[in-house]
Design a protein around this motif. Structure first.
Motif, PDB file in Angstrom:
ATOM      1  N   UNK A   1       0.830  -1.205   0.000  1.00  0.00           N
ATOM      2  CA  UNK A   1       0.000   0.000   0.000  1.00  0.00           C
ATOM      3  C   UNK A   1       0.857   1.244   0.000  1.00  0.00           C
ATOM      4  N   UNK A   2       0.262   2.285  -0.540  1.00  0.00           N
ATOM      5  CA  UNK A   2       0.854   3.609  -0.555  1.00  0.00           C
ATOM      6  C   UNK A   2       1.171   4.040   0.887  1.00  0.00           C
ATOM      7  N   UNK A   3       2.246   4.790   1.044  1.00  0.00           N
ATOM      8  CA  UNK A   3       2.656   5.192   2.389  1.00  0.00           C
ATOM      9  C   UNK A   3       1.733   6.246   2.989  1.00  0.00           C
ATOM     10  N   UNK A   4       0.893   6.851   2.181  1.00  0.00           N
ATOM     11  CA  UNK A   4       0.069   7.944   2.700  1.00  0.00           C
ATOM     12  C   UNK A   4      -1.133   7.394   3.468  1.00  0.00           C
TER      13      UNK A   4
END
Lengths: 451, 390
Positions: free
Chosen positions: B56-59
């Motif tokens: 998953x995206x780090x955001x």
């Protein structure tokens, strides 16, 4: 035509496979996993202790008794594992290299006039190759009784670590591909479309006949069959149908009709940041992952994924590689709990958002583990998922209509054009950590029942 | 620094040790949202992906929301300075700042503590996590308040904004209106004297009119004449004018806007649409005013003055872009923005009792955003059908 995709993203990850190609033979055991075929009701044709030949039917689909699932190798049924409510989970076969092989009628190239669609279907179904052909909408095994309006052959995935199309083509005689295409053409009154990346100008593809050639360019999901279908011959409603198949399976079909023997080989990649040797392999269906990874070192507690990093399923060494999967991806499975991660500058963080300083080096490959990188929250539409959705779909609206079980809106917004794999990057990039691919699958299940 | 590492490990150990009290049959399992908040505030969550995509995206929302707060910091800092500056323009910088801080800090504290209180109550009762959305609301509310606001009014307004504006709809993500604007609208309608009228800027005994009031103060004149030498454009752009705490400095707000646009948290379509709507409508009212020789001074106010006066810039950057209450389709976001810009100028010009139009314009557009999305969706569906017919 060239399908030019603008909305999407190519993930830059550590762990790319090299072009090195080695062959991996069956180990002492092979396994079939009936549970990996969505929508079928498997019924066994064998019991523990039975001797089977290469190509023997092992189980069939109760809804379509003609569709057989066959053994990729001769041997003896070692064990059958049942799950809840006697669901057949694993059929384990002890390999006997001396066992016989079931053969089929063979046809010289170009002389297919004696072949009817019925005959082809019957050969494909008994040989066990029919399940390689799937249908959109719903991505389930094609219904032999309902011919599609067209057939799509996808040649190369744009997901990370995909099998290199050039490796397939280098190792495959032209006539095998051509035969497979000719056979498929006899199954539809529409066209057979072959879609390849536009940066691989291989002459073998150019010389193919009896097929409409297309190319794609742009970032993932440009290689997804759903994207190709929506540009070339879009799905209009629930009863519309196209069939799709991977090039490697087209080749298997070609070999079956040319030689009369079932070919269970396919090229796969082993890749990911948590595995030591990353390269291409030639394996057979049913081969255990432990066999494929036997000469490879894994990081402790790594996650083994059968399939690619976006759409594959969690697996382990004792399972066989998935029927439809063309990759084994291994990534670290230890989420690091970063102190106050929400405010760190984030040089080493991968994000499609512009909230991390790693954006200064956008080309740098990174190691990603299985961390969710945040907690689940209510949908917050900041427009991130629209940026990676190349289909003619309003993703936020579609997701909302699915959550609301609003079948009419779902259909009008194009649920039948969708497949969870097309939404993998939406799930990836969503800051609310919603399971968007799961929601799309729920929507499809609901629409299949109620639509 | 090894000691730093030891400290973190120590913290992690404490959290892991108390966790059983908050989960399952633990003593305080009701207050799990509080534990979750502290745990995930201090360390990124331990959750792993359960299926594809496996990465998953780090955001996450914590980062998104805290970045919005960061974007507001220039406006906040300038606001603190300006409050002090309006009281005593000739003081030392340090004194000006302290004087401002003395007024602004209590307002922020009240907003965060009252709002946080409700947030926790609802999270515990509803058994969901404490949503980071309040980080933003809690900062927005003080910034749109006049410095003269009594603290008890801030408390009531925050309560109204959080409970009626958000929680009764189901919490962050489900609200129709921007909760901070609901809070401000509440004060506007319940205690109009505190937020509009000519006594709005009574701080430490000094009372001033805001530029918008000044520009609309006299019939038969033109806005620029009424502003006269008291407020020139650059003063208003920099923000050395009376007004709500965070709204006066267009420059500080623009710094935040650039930050939101670069990080792609603020939607550029909404911002561009709002600006365009305002400019077009202002031009239109200018031409119209001249043509009929109107006695309404505000009709003559040029677009660049609309930009730097009142809450326009602040609303454009921080309120209109609230992704939940805004339109949620790309085309819808343009229409939504245009509507806000249009309504803001129209309200400022037409409504003599209340020259500040931005708050009502955004609330109005909030109410219409589901409808806007509905029509965008319908036209999308039509276009889809057309594609199939071809």
């Amino acid at each position: 035509m060239n399908i030019r995709v603008k909305k999407g993203h190519d993930l830059k990850l550590v762990g790319k496979p090299t072009k090195q190609l080695d062959t991996i033979n069956f180990g002492p055991i092979v396994k079939l996993h009936p549970v990996e075929f969505p929508g079928i009701k498997p019924k066994l044709l064998v019991k523990e202790g039975d001797a089977v030949k290469k190509g023997s039917p092992i189980f069939f689909d109760k809804n379509h008794p003609e569709i057989m699932f066959t053994s990729p190798i001769g041997g003896r049924i070692e064990k059958i594992v049942f799950g809840e409510r006697r669901r057949i989970e694993i059929v384990e076969i002890a390999v006997d290299d001396n066992a016989e092989e079931i053969t089929f009628e063979s046809f010289p190239p170009g002389e297919l006039s004696a072949l009817t669609a019925e005959k082809i279907i019957s050969i494909l179904c008994t040989s066990g190759l029919w399940p390689t052909i799937r249908r959109r909408p719903f991505s389930k095994i094609a219904d032999p009784g309902k011919p599609p309006k067209s057939i799509f052959i996808s040649t190369m995935s744009t997901a990370p670590f995909a099998v290199d199309l050039e490796i397939i083509l280098e190792n495959t005689p032209q006539e095998n591909i051509q035969m497979g295409i000719d056979i498929l053409q006899l199954l539809t009154s529409g066209a057979v479309h072959l879609v390849s990346p536009n940066n691989i100008p291989n002459s073998k593809l150019a010389e193919l006949k009896n097929v409409q050639r297309h190319t794609y360019s742009g970032p993932h999901p440009a290689g997804n069959v759903g994207v190709h279908v929506s540009h070339i011959d879009p799905i209009k409603n629930k009863d519309d149908s196209i069939w799709y198949i991977s090039l490697q399976d087209v080749i298997s079909i070609g070999i079956l009709f040319l030689s009369g023997t079932v070919d269970y080989k396919k090229y796969i990649t082993v890749a990911g940041s948590a595995v030591s040797v990353k390269q291409h392999y030639s394996v057979n269906r049913g081969t255990l992952i432990s066999q494929i990874l036997s000469k490879n070192n894994l990081e402790a507690s790594a996650r083994i994924i059968s399939g690619d990093i976006l759409t594959g399923s969690i697996s382990n060494r004792d399972n066989a590689i998935g029927f439809y999967h063309e990759a084994i991806t291994v990534i670290p499975n230890v989420p690091d709990r970063v102190f106050m991660g929400w405010i760190t500058p984030g040089f080493g963080k991968y994000s499609l958002s512009n909230t991390f300083l790693s954006k200064i080096f956008p080309k740098r490959e990174q190691v990603l583990n299985t961390s969710m990188n945040g907690s689940k929250r209510a949908i917050l539409p900041i427009g991130a998922i629209e940026k990676v959705m190349p289909l003619n779909i309003l993703p936020t609206m579609l997701v909302k209509s699915i959550i609301a079980n609003d079948i009419e809106n779902m259909e009008q917004l194009g649920i039948y054009e969708c497949d969870p794999e097309d939404f993998a990057l939406c799930s990836f990039s969503d800051a609310s950590k919603m399971d968007i691919t799961g929601i799309i699958q729920d929507g499809l299940n609901f629409a299949e029942l109620e639509g | 620094m090894p000691s730093w590492k030891v400290d973190l490990k120590f913290l992690r150990n404490i959290l892991d040790k108390v966790e059983p009290n908050f989960t399952g049959n633990g003593k305080y399992s009701k207050f799990y949202p509080l534990y979750e908040m502290a745990d995930t505030f201090l360390f990124t969550p331990a959750d792993r992906t359960q299926n594809g995509p496996h990465i998953r995206d780090a955001v996450d929302l914590k980062r998104v929301m805290s970045f919005v707060v960061i974007a507001m910091l220039p406006a906040l800092l300038f606001g603190i300075f300006n409050v002090g500056y309006q009281i005593n323009p000739n003081g030392e910088l340090k004194d000006i700042f302290l004087a401002g801080l003395k007024i602004v800090l209590p307002i922020i504290l009240v907003s965060y503590s009252v709002g946080g209180f409700w947030e926790v109550i609802f999270a515990v009762v509803r058994k969901h996590e404490i949503n980071e959305g309040f980080l933003v609301t809690g900062m927005l509310i003080p910034l749109v308040m006049p410095p003269s606001i009594p603290l008890w009014m801030v408390a009531i307004a925050t309560t109204f904004g959080v409970v009626i504006g958000k929680e009764i709809f189901g919490g962050t993500g489900y609200n129709i209106f921007n909760p901070a604007l609901v809070a401000r609208a509440f004060i506007f309608f319940a205690y109009p004297a505190a937020i509009s009228g000519d006594r709005v800027w009574t701080v430490d005994g000094i009372s001033q009119a805001t530029p918008l009031l000044q520009a609309s103060s006299e019939e038969g004149s033109k806005a620029l004449e009424l502003l006269g030498s008291q407020f020139n454009w650059w003063d208003m752009f920099y923000g050395f004018i009376p007004g709500s705490i965070g709204e006066t400095s267009t420059l500080a707000i623009l710094i935040g806007a650039v930050f939101l646009l670069v990080t792609r948290i603020g939607n550029w379509r909404i911002m561009a649409g709002t600006l365009l709507g305002m400019v077009l409508t202002a031009k239109l009212t200018n031409v119209f005013g001249e043509a009929v020789a109107s006695s309404n001074s505000m009709l003559y106010l040029p677009a660049e003055y609309h930009l730097v006066m009142g809450g326009f810039a602040f609303g454009l950057v921080f309120m209109a872009t609230d992704p939940v209450s805004a339109a949620q389709t790309d085309r819808g976001r343009w229409i939504y923005g245009l509507l806000i810009g249009f309504m803001c100028v129209i309200i400022r010009a037409i409504n003599p009792a209340y020259p500040e139009g931005m708050m009502l314009a955004i609330l109005f557009a909030n109410a219409f955003s589901p409808l806007i999305d509905y029509f965008v969706m319908k036209s999308h569906i039509k276009q889809r059908l057309k594609r199939f017919a071809a």
